[in-house]
Design an enzyme around this catalytic site. Sequence first.
Site, PDB file in Angstrom:
ATOM      1  CE  LYS A   1      -1.741   2.954   2.674  1.00  0.00           C
ATOM      2  NZ  LYS A   1      -1.740   4.215   1.881  1.00  0.00           N
TER       3      LYS A   1
ATOM      4  CD  GLU B   1      10.578  12.622  11.128  1.00  0.00           C
ATOM      5  OE1 GLU B   1       9.484  12.092  11.392  1.00  0.00           O
ATOM      6  OE2 GLU B   1      11.491  12.045  10.532  1.00  0.00           O
TER       7      GLU B   1
ATOM      8  CD  GLU C   1      13.706   0.572   9.040  1.00  0.00           C
ATOM      9  OE1 GLU C   1      14.239   1.566   9.572  1.00  0.00           O
ATOM     10  OE2 GLU C   1      14.175  -0.567   9.105  1.00  0.00           O
TER      11      GLU C   1
ATOM     12  CB  CYS D   1      13.562   8.831   7.778  1.00  0.00           C
ATOM     13  SG  CYS D   1      14.586   7.725   6.812  1.00  0.00           S
TER      14      CYS D   1
ATOM     15  N   GLY E   1       7.261   4.958   7.950  1.00  0.00           N
ATOM     16  CA  GLY E   1       6.400   6.130   8.108  1.00  0.00           C
ATOM     17  C   GLY E   1       6.634   6.768   9.458  1.00  0.00           C
ATOM     18  CB  SER E   2       4.662   9.236  11.303  1.00  0.00           C
ATOM     19  OG  SER E   2       3.429   8.561  11.355  1.00  0.00           O
ATOM     20  CB  THR E   3       7.174   7.640  15.791  1.00  0.00           C
ATOM     21  OG1 THR E   3       8.532   7.662  15.310  1.00  0.00           O
ATOM     22  CG2 THR E   3       7.134   6.919  17.125  1.00  0.00           C
ATOM     23  CB  ALA E   4       1.905   8.906  15.417  1.00  0.00           C
TER      24      ALA E   4
ATOM     25  N   GLY F   1       3.381   4.098  13.109  1.00  0.00           N
ATOM     26  CA  GLY F   1       4.155   2.875  13.331  1.00  0.00           C
ATOM     27  C   GLY F   1       3.695   2.123  14.572  1.00  0.00           C
TER      28      GLY F   1
HETATM   29  P1  NDP Z   1       2.659   8.306   7.817  1.00  0.00           P
HETATM   30  O1  NDP Z   1       3.028   7.511   8.995  1.00  0.00           O
HETATM   31  O2  NDP Z   1       1.572   9.276   7.932  1.00  0.00           O
HETATM   32  O3  NDP Z   1       2.268   7.352   6.605  1.00  0.00           O
HETATM   33  C1  NDP Z   1       3.074   6.276   6.187  1.00  0.00           C
HETATM   34  C2  NDP Z   1       2.200   5.276   5.464  1.00  0.00           C
HETATM   35  O4  NDP Z   1       1.271   4.728   6.398  1.00  0.00           O
HETATM   36  C3  NDP Z   1       1.367   5.870   4.336  1.00  0.00           C
HETATM   37  O5  NDP Z   1       1.227   4.918   3.295  1.00  0.00           O
HETATM   38  C4  NDP Z   1       0.030   6.108   5.022  1.00  0.00           C
HETATM   39  O6  NDP Z   1      -1.023   6.172   4.101  1.00  0.00           O
HETATM   40  C5  NDP Z   1      -0.054   4.880   5.908  1.00  0.00           C
HETATM   41  N1  NDP Z   1      -0.964   4.997   7.043  1.00  0.00           N
HETATM   42  C6  NDP Z   1      -1.404   6.121   7.669  1.00  0.00           C
HETATM   43  N2  NDP Z   1      -2.248   5.803   8.676  1.00  0.00           N
HETATM   44  C7  NDP Z   1      -2.350   4.452   8.695  1.00  0.00           C
HETATM   45  C8  NDP Z   1      -3.061   3.511   9.505  1.00  0.00           C
HETATM   46  N3  NDP Z   1      -3.863   3.891  10.513  1.00  0.00           N
HETATM   47  N4  NDP Z   1      -2.924   2.198   9.248  1.00  0.00           N
HETATM   48  C9  NDP Z   1      -2.109   1.779   8.254  1.00  0.00           C
HETATM   49  N5  NDP Z   1      -1.436   2.615   7.447  1.00  0.00           N
HETATM   50  C10 NDP Z   1      -1.534   3.942   7.661  1.00  0.00           C
HETATM   51  O7  NDP Z   1       4.030   8.957   7.330  1.00  0.00           O
HETATM   52  P2  NDP Z   1       4.285   9.915   6.117  1.00  0.00           P
HETATM   53  O8  NDP Z   1       3.745   9.328   4.859  1.00  0.00           O
HETATM   54  O9  NDP Z   1       3.851  11.253   6.520  1.00  0.00           O
HETATM   55  O10 NDP Z   1       5.874   9.814   5.975  1.00  0.00           O
HETATM   56  C11 NDP Z   1       6.726  10.588   6.699  1.00  0.00           C
HETATM   57  C12 NDP Z   1       7.251   9.815   7.892  1.00  0.00           C
HETATM   58  O11 NDP Z   1       7.933   8.627   7.470  1.00  0.00           O
HETATM   59  C13 NDP Z   1       8.282  10.616   8.642  1.00  0.00           C
HETATM   60  O12 NDP Z   1       8.001  10.575  10.015  1.00  0.00           O
HETATM   61  C14 NDP Z   1       9.593   9.910   8.356  1.00  0.00           C
HETATM   62  O13 NDP Z   1      10.577  10.009   9.302  1.00  0.00           O
HETATM   63  C15 NDP Z   1       9.177   8.503   8.149  1.00  0.00           C
HETATM   64  N6  NDP Z   1      10.150   7.841   7.300  1.00  0.00           N
HETATM   65  C16 NDP Z   1      11.004   6.931   7.879  1.00  0.00           C
HETATM   66  C17 NDP Z   1      11.981   6.322   7.129  1.00  0.00           C
HETATM   67  C18 NDP Z   1      12.889   5.314   7.747  1.00  0.00           C
HETATM   68  O14 NDP Z   1      13.563   4.586   7.033  1.00  0.00           O
HETATM   69  N7  NDP Z   1      12.959   5.227   9.048  1.00  0.00           N
HETATM   70  C19 NDP Z   1      12.142   6.609   5.699  1.00  0.00           C
HETATM   71  C20 NDP Z   1      11.194   7.570   5.193  1.00  0.00           C
HETATM   72  C21 NDP Z   1      10.227   8.146   5.996  1.00  0.00           C
HETATM   73  P3  NDP Z   1      -1.536   7.620   3.576  1.00  0.00           P
HETATM   74  O15 NDP Z   1      -0.310   8.404   3.184  1.00  0.00           O
HETATM   75  O16 NDP Z   1      -2.352   7.268   2.422  1.00  0.00           O
HETATM   76  O17 NDP Z   1      -2.256   8.218   4.716  1.00  0.00           O
END
Ligand code: NDP
Length: 500
Positions: A198, A404, A273, A307, A251-254, A256
């Site tokens: 996804k 962040e 991650e 990130c 994605g984000s810690t929240a 995650g």
């Molecule tokens: P989000 O956590 O908002 O989203 C990440 C993914 O999760 C998206 O595909 C999003 O879909 C999906 N998502 C959102 N809510 C849910 C849920 N309740 N259940 C399942 N999936 C969900 O992060 P961002 O897209 O804003 O990305 C930025 C973040 O990613 C930053 O905090 C960054 O640090 C982190 N990141 C970490 C990396 C690493 O290697 N550690 C590398 C790159 C980024 P949708 O977008 O459609 O809402």
Amino acid sequence: MNSLDLSRQQLQGSQFLSERRVGNVIDGASRLPLSGRWLPVTDPATEVVVAEAPDSNAADVEVAVASAQRAFESAAWRGLRPADREKLLFKLSELIERHADELSALETLQSGKLQGIARMIDVGSGAEFVRYMAGWATKLEGQTLDNSIPIPGPQWVTYTRREPVGVVGAIVPWNFPLAIALWKVAPALAAGCTVVLKPSEDTPLTALRLAHLAIEAGIPEGVLNVVCGRGATAGAALIAHPGVRKLSFTGSTAVGKVVGHAAVDNMARFTLELGGKSPAIVMEDADPSHVAQGIAMGIFFHQGQVCTASSRLFVHRSLYRRVLDELAGIAQGMKIGSGFDAASQFGPLTSKVHFDRVTNYIESAKAEGATLVTGGGRALEAGCFVQPTIFADTTPHMRVVREEVFGPVLAAAPFDDIEEAIAAANDSPYGLAASLWTNNLSHANRIVPRLQAGMVWVNAHNVLDAGLPLGGMKQSGTGRDLGRAAVESFTEVKSVCMAV
Ligand code: NDP
């Protein structure tokens, strides 16, 4: 010529965006969403809608997981000889390279990133990474063990084998949509798993194109499925699905944490991650010009939407002003413009929502008393462009230091004593990456082990390699992408004990 004209030029010959609506890829074919709903995909440089992708619901996810389950159970993928899986992944990497123009144009169109970055990272490193992981298909191994089983009679033969974990749910963000998708898909496939991917709702196009290329490469139907949609609906349905045996999330810690809880509910394996607030420590023996170039790369590369970005800078007081002056000069000299313009060195943020978020952090730093060195506002009249921004004399309580930003905003502070700098660097809930700038080998070797980060660079920042595991300590996640650790995380270890 604007970015839309430039992208059309580069997409010439590609049928992929010939229709405005691009369906999910499930069971080897393009599918309209059962939800009947669509989401816009917007070019952030012009804020024009360039395509629509499915706004999938739980029923769409159900179909995709069922497809991945069938493909896993049929043994059409995991039953192949590892050498044949390796060959098909090599074929996929060739197709990614052959479609470099198209994939990088799609990446710039949906995310605004510079063409050079799309070509180098998402396409170039992405294709190399697929080859790296293809090689692991033939190298996964268990162990034979001597044992001390006290039961007399038979001889005991004991060994372990690595088996694919099953259906993988992969959820990726919008900053490196193709590259991070490949960080999940390539090791999962090398290990013999099947995948439901996804992408972020903002950047679904390259993930969908990747799934079509996988079919063209001969990877069996159902092995790689892509379901687009919002995190709160499609993402939530995927992480809760009991048929998914491993969740791999960036994605984000929240979010995650939500994914981790859902995984535990189903006892699925998980890799997270997550976010970062990575420090850079500059010691008094470092070369200020080299540091300024490296930190500029660390915080302004891809508009800071990285990130591991070097968002907190701690400089020995003797070099502080000099490093800040050089950094400000670099920031002010960057050519800001569309990712399609070859002269651009700095593009737009990926969405209006994110632009507002980053702008809000900049205003908070001003309000909390940080010294604005350069930037601090909108860069171009139209589009999601924010200036490369540097704040000096930041203090530990400021939001721009603690949280962040995920944008081109640097928070800098001086230090007098290295113990003070190490404590400040570690004073963060995050622990993804860090860099140390010194020409003293003894300092480097003594300080690296004390930094609470999954990745530490010396005299560099933001440098990755396919073989070097990437992942975080503390709130930056659990598990590792890249390297051997990543491919092994898509396997279960089975112990075998045989009486002979
Ligand atoms: P989000 O956590 O908002 O989203 C990440 C993914 O999760 C998206 O595909 C999003 O879909 C999906 N998502 C959102 N809510 C849910 C849920 N309740 N259940 C399942 N999936 C969900 O992060 P961002 O897209 O804003 O990305 C930025 C973040 O990613 C930053 O905090 C960054 O640090 C982190 N990141 C970490 C990396 C690493 O290697 N550690 C590398 C790159 C980024 P949708 O977008 O459609 O809402």
